[in-house]
Design an enzyme around this catalytic site. Structure first.
Site, mmCIF file in Angstrom:
data_model
loop_
_atom_site.group_PDB
_atom_site.id
_atom_site.type_symbol
_atom_site.label_atom_id
_atom_site.label_comp_id
_atom_site.label_asym_id
_atom_site.label_seq_id
_atom_site.Cartn_x
_atom_site.Cartn_y
_atom_site.Cartn_z
ATOM 1 N N ARG A 145 0.856 -1.178 0.000
ATOM 2 C CA ARG A 145 0.000 0.000 0.000
ATOM 3 C C ARG A 145 0.898 1.236 0.000
ATOM 4 O O ARG A 145 2.053 1.183 0.431
ATOM 5 C CB ARG A 145 -0.886 0.035 1.243
ATOM 6 C CG ARG A 145 -1.895 -1.095 1.359
ATOM 7 C CD ARG A 145 -2.750 -0.888 2.609
ATOM 8 N NE ARG A 145 -3.785 -1.900 2.746
ATOM 9 C CZ ARG A 145 -3.665 -3.009 3.472
ATOM 10 N NH1 ARG A 145 -2.533 -3.245 4.127
ATOM 11 N NH2 ARG A 145 -4.655 -3.877 3.554
ATOM 12 N N LYS A 169 -2.753 -1.819 7.732
ATOM 13 C CA LYS A 169 -3.936 -1.228 8.349
ATOM 14 C C LYS A 169 -4.142 -1.813 9.743
ATOM 15 O O LYS A 169 -3.905 -2.987 9.974
ATOM 16 C CB LYS A 169 -5.166 -1.488 7.479
ATOM 17 C CG LYS A 169 -5.206 -0.643 6.216
ATOM 18 C CD LYS A 169 -6.522 -0.818 5.500
ATOM 19 C CE LYS A 169 -6.621 0.106 4.293
ATOM 20 N NZ LYS A 169 -7.895 -0.070 3.582
ATOM 21 N N HIS A 237 -2.083 2.564 -6.492
ATOM 22 C CA HIS A 237 -3.112 1.523 -6.531
ATOM 23 C C HIS A 237 -2.916 0.595 -7.723
ATOM 24 O O HIS A 237 -3.105 -0.615 -7.618
ATOM 25 C CB HIS A 237 -4.503 2.163 -6.594
ATOM 26 C CG HIS A 237 -4.874 2.917 -5.359
ATOM 27 N ND1 HIS A 237 -5.017 2.319 -4.129
ATOM 28 C CD2 HIS A 237 -5.116 4.229 -5.160
ATOM 29 C CE1 HIS A 237 -5.338 3.230 -3.225
ATOM 30 N NE2 HIS A 237 -5.404 4.395 -3.830
ATOM 31 N N ARG A 240 -0.204 -1.957 -7.055
ATOM 32 C CA ARG A 240 -0.671 -2.968 -6.094
ATOM 33 C C ARG A 240 -1.669 -3.916 -6.751
ATOM 34 O O ARG A 240 -1.606 -5.127 -6.565
ATOM 35 C CB ARG A 240 -1.294 -2.266 -4.885
ATOM 36 C CG ARG A 240 -1.800 -3.205 -3.789
ATOM 37 C CD ARG A 240 -2.124 -2.375 -2.555
ATOM 38 N NE ARG A 240 -3.082 -3.004 -1.670
ATOM 39 C CZ ARG A 240 -2.760 -3.868 -0.702
ATOM 40 N NH1 ARG A 240 -1.505 -4.236 -0.529
ATOM 41 N NH2 ARG A 240 -3.692 -4.363 0.097
ATOM 42 N N HIS A 263 -5.072 -8.264 3.577
ATOM 43 C CA HIS A 263 -6.518 -8.095 3.681
ATOM 44 C C HIS A 263 -7.048 -8.857 4.894
ATOM 45 O O HIS A 263 -6.731 -10.036 5.072
ATOM 46 C CB HIS A 263 -7.223 -8.616 2.423
ATOM 47 C CG HIS A 263 -7.029 -7.744 1.231
ATOM 48 N ND1 HIS A 263 -7.188 -8.201 -0.063
ATOM 49 C CD2 HIS A 263 -6.687 -6.429 1.123
ATOM 50 C CE1 HIS A 263 -6.950 -7.209 -0.903
ATOM 51 N NE2 HIS A 263 -6.646 -6.134 -0.208
ATOM 52 N N TYR A 272 -10.274 -9.700 -7.096
ATOM 53 C CA TYR A 272 -9.262 -10.039 -8.096
ATOM 54 C C TYR A 272 -9.604 -11.324 -8.839
ATOM 55 O O TYR A 272 -9.100 -11.559 -9.926
ATOM 56 C CB TYR A 272 -7.884 -10.142 -7.442
ATOM 57 C CG TYR A 272 -7.433 -8.825 -6.871
ATOM 58 C CD1 TYR A 272 -7.004 -7.793 -7.702
ATOM 59 C CD2 TYR A 272 -7.481 -8.586 -5.504
ATOM 60 C CE1 TYR A 272 -6.621 -6.567 -7.179
ATOM 61 C CE2 TYR A 272 -7.096 -7.363 -4.975
ATOM 62 C CZ TYR A 272 -6.670 -6.364 -5.819
ATOM 63 O OH TYR A 272 -6.298 -5.150 -5.305
#
Length: 295
Positions: A145, A169, A237, A240, A263, A272
């Site tokens: 990210r 995150k 983005h 990634r 994730h 994806y």
């Protein structure tokens, strides 16, 4: 009506101490709300009912406002109406229970292998170019990210094992592999990093020696993409997404890709699979003798 708005701005500025950026955004949204109300002869905040809130959203959407901006407008209005409840001007918040239109899930765009080769085919020895190429190689190699790349320190990388430690995150740490090309590019950058007089141990620093901001990294990527002749707009983005798509095409291991991307939920990674299926469907249509469509 303007009197309460002015009180609200003072409240946000002095008591909530919101940033000038946030305040400007709220003011812009409420200016648009006020315009709609005035055009429809609503002269008092007590006249704003749930149906009026829905009307504001409908008019905003009709004017061409996108879903994300509609959600922002509703949020700004809802928070202002909550302030009016605190002030005793309203008994209940008429925006409670009203949702903005749901944002549709858009398949992320990715860069194909040919475009990536074109993007990274640069052997400049200029210090800034060495830095920028190292950022691109590392982001693509590990599917980072933007915030993860920006937060890297000198101690984040282990060149012997080719592993990188990132903080994702929710402050969740994970260890990722990085490839040979990324390793070489980062080491080339480290040879000239001291020329920038770095002020701390940030891996990527600006020409002033400070840790690069998210925005400055984005800007450098945009410039690099244009210079390398990339037809589409380059941003973090895309790199990634390209990493995720190509990893999934090569391995079909959704769980592994989930771990690499950091994730929390598998459903986030599953977008994806739609990309992958879209690619397979195109190949099928072109190759299968019974699938070719008439032109």
């Amino acid at each position: 009506m303007q009197t309460y708005l002015q009180k609200y701005w003072n409240y946000l500025r002095n008591e909530r101490q919101v940033s000038s950026y946030t305040l400007t955004n709220y003011q812009r949204q409420m200016d648009a709300v006020m315009k709609i109300l005035q055009e429809n002869d609503i002269q008092n905040w007590r006249q704003v009912s749930p149906s009026v809130v829905r009307f504001i959203l409908a008019q905003s959407k009709k004017s061409g406002l996108h879903e994300k901006s509609l959600a922002l407008r509703l949020s700004a209005l809802r928070q202002f109406l909550a302030f009016l409840v605190l002030q005793g001007e309203l008994k209940v918040n008429p925006a409670i229970g009203i949702s903005a239109p749901k944002q549709g899930k858009h398949l992320p765009k990715n860069i194909n292998a040919e475009q990536l080769n074109k993007l990274l085919d640069n052997n400049s020895k200029e210090p800034i170019d060495l830095r920028d190429k190292a950022m691109l190689e590392l982001m693509y190699s590990s599917g980072l990210r933007l915030s993860e790349l920006q937060g890297l320190n000198l101690t984040s990388l282990n060149f012997r094992s080719r592993e990188i430690r990132v903080l994702g995150k929710g402050n969740k740490e994970r260890i990722l592999p990085f490839g040979r090309h990324a390793s070489h590019s980062v080491q080339e950058w480290l040879k000239v990093r001291l020329l920038f007089n770095p002020k701390d141990d940030a891996l990527f620093v600006s020409s002033l020696g400070n840790r690069m901001s998210n925005r400055s990294i984005q800007k450098r990527m945009e410039i690099w993409g244009v210079r390398q002749g990339l037809n589409s707009h380059l941003n973090p983005h895309k790199l990634r997404h390209s990493f995720a798509t190509q990893m999934l095409e090569a391995s079909s291991d959704l769980r592994a890709v989930q771990e690499l991307l950091g994730h929390s939920n598998l459903s986030t990674t599953q977008i994806y699979t739609h990309l992958n299926f879209q690619h397979l469907a195109e190949v099928y249509d072109q190759a299968h003798p019974r699938a070719k469509r008439r032109k």
